[in-house]
Write an enzyme that holds these catalytic residues in place. Sequence first.
Site, PDB file in Angstrom:
ATOM      1  CD  GLU A  96      28.019  49.184  36.721  1.00  0.00           C
ATOM      2  OE1 GLU A  96      28.182  49.484  37.924  1.00  0.00           O
ATOM      3  OE2 GLU A  96      28.934  49.197  35.893  1.00  0.00           O
TER       4      GLU A  96
ATOM      5  CD  GLU B 231      34.050  42.239  37.038  1.00  0.00           C
ATOM      6  OE1 GLU B 231      34.783  42.685  36.121  1.00  0.00           O
ATOM      7  OE2 GLU B 231      33.029  42.831  37.435  1.00  0.00           O
TER       8      GLU B 231
ATOM      9  CE  LYS C 122      35.083  46.114  39.879  1.00  0.00           C
ATOM     10  NZ  LYS C 122      33.651  46.450  39.731  1.00  0.00           N
TER      11      LYS C 122
ATOM     12  CD  GLU D 207      33.845  47.970  44.961  1.00  0.00           C
ATOM     13  OE1 GLU D 207      33.782  47.938  43.718  1.00  0.00           O
ATOM     14  OE2 GLU D 207      32.992  48.539  45.666  1.00  0.00           O
TER      15      GLU D 207
END
Length: 495
Positions: free
Chosen positions: A263, A317, A320, A326
């Site tokens: 990542e 997303e 999250k 985030e």
Amino acid sequence: MARLVRLSFFAALLFTLLDLCKGSTIGVCYGRNADDLPTPDKVAELVQKHNIKHVRIYDANIPVLKAFANTGVELIIGVANSDLLPFSQFQTNADTWLKNNILPYYPSTKITYITVGVEVTEAPNNVSALVVPAMQKIFTALKKAGLHKKIKVSSTHSLGILSRSYPPSAGAFNSEYAFFLKPMLEFLVDNQSPLMVDIYPYYAYRDSPNNVSLDYALFELSSEVVDPNTGLLYTNIFDAQIDALYFALMALNFRTIKIMVTETGWPSKGSPKEKAATPDNAQTYNTNLINHVINNTGTPAKPGEELDVYLFSLFNENRKPGMESERNWGLFYPDGTSVYTLDFTGRGILATSSDANSTNSTGTTWCIASSTASEMDLQRALDWACGPGNVDCTAIQPSQPCYEPDTLVSHVSYAFNSYYQQNGATDLACSFGGAGVKVTKNPSYDNCIYMTAGSKKTAASNVSATPLAAAASSVNRFAAWISGCLLISFCTLFL
């Protein structure tokens, strides 16, 4: 008998060189912690459309595995932290999981790695002790199925496994985690698996802007740091963090383990306190990272070392938790449009079929490198254009306006267009054996100006230099790769 030995030798050499020619790769993480994402089938189509060859998912979701069947995309799949306990306790749990979640879809779905646990040292529940037993049982299950050499087993970790990362030469693992790190590293050595680490320069800058400059985090060359122990020069924190891991491994005498970055990335949006989370910074970081990786640059301590890197993440997303950033690491919106422009090949300017077929109001066209052309064809065409083709290629020499990005396709595109415009902007002048394609969108950028019909000067026509000098950096970059692959061709003559 002698012939058999000779054939065996060349076969072994062939496979060794094939591995050497593999090169570094760029993949993308496909997180699904959102309620607005497209179906897995649509995601697989999006991935193929953008020529993404490697994808990481965080579980063994069956619809996802089915969607990527027969696509050629290589998958990393995961075992969640919540499943470590049953996997670590009983071999039958690992056997059953493999039988139900992997074997029915492999090899149509190209699964290459299984990650056991996700950043366990950061997890609220202490499950670190369960990682290695679970890894061993999954490996045993793979061995029973005859897949232990085709699907590698590892575990992903945050940079928090280090107690010290600066200077890189002083990199050291946190002794608090020695009880599971040492047996895990031994497992990785025994099975030739990589150490998987998630690396985020964004957080290093966000949390310590007085110590880490933005340029240093974004791969911008205006910042550099010298390791006082080794004298090695670092121009970005990503390399420094990778080398800290390598030095930590060497300190424990684990010198053969390779590192895989599972990542990394940069958010495109954040809270008011996260001023560096912007689309421009995200594009800059990921573009520079891709070029850095694809060119097999390596790191100061490991120059030329191959490194596989996965960008986080395919989509934003929205479920999250945490700060605004985030939820904004995505490269694409749910409808498949890009959050910002990104070339996953590291080649520079690429043409698509829609570019080639469209028209603009002025009727002006340019000629650039085709996204389907091979690197060898492009290199040959560049050598011809800058030589017998009489193209002035000084603009793509170092320090000249079209040298950056220093990629083969970018340099080829400039040379193709110059030849095309100088020779009547005809279809034939943009042929290059199928390596060229006409576009209606002006490929000029920054101070690099692409010629148009009737132009008398190029972006650097007032600079004198030999025409072939512009190709030198591209030749050097691919020399080792081509040499190895030519050796493969030579060896195959004897098999």
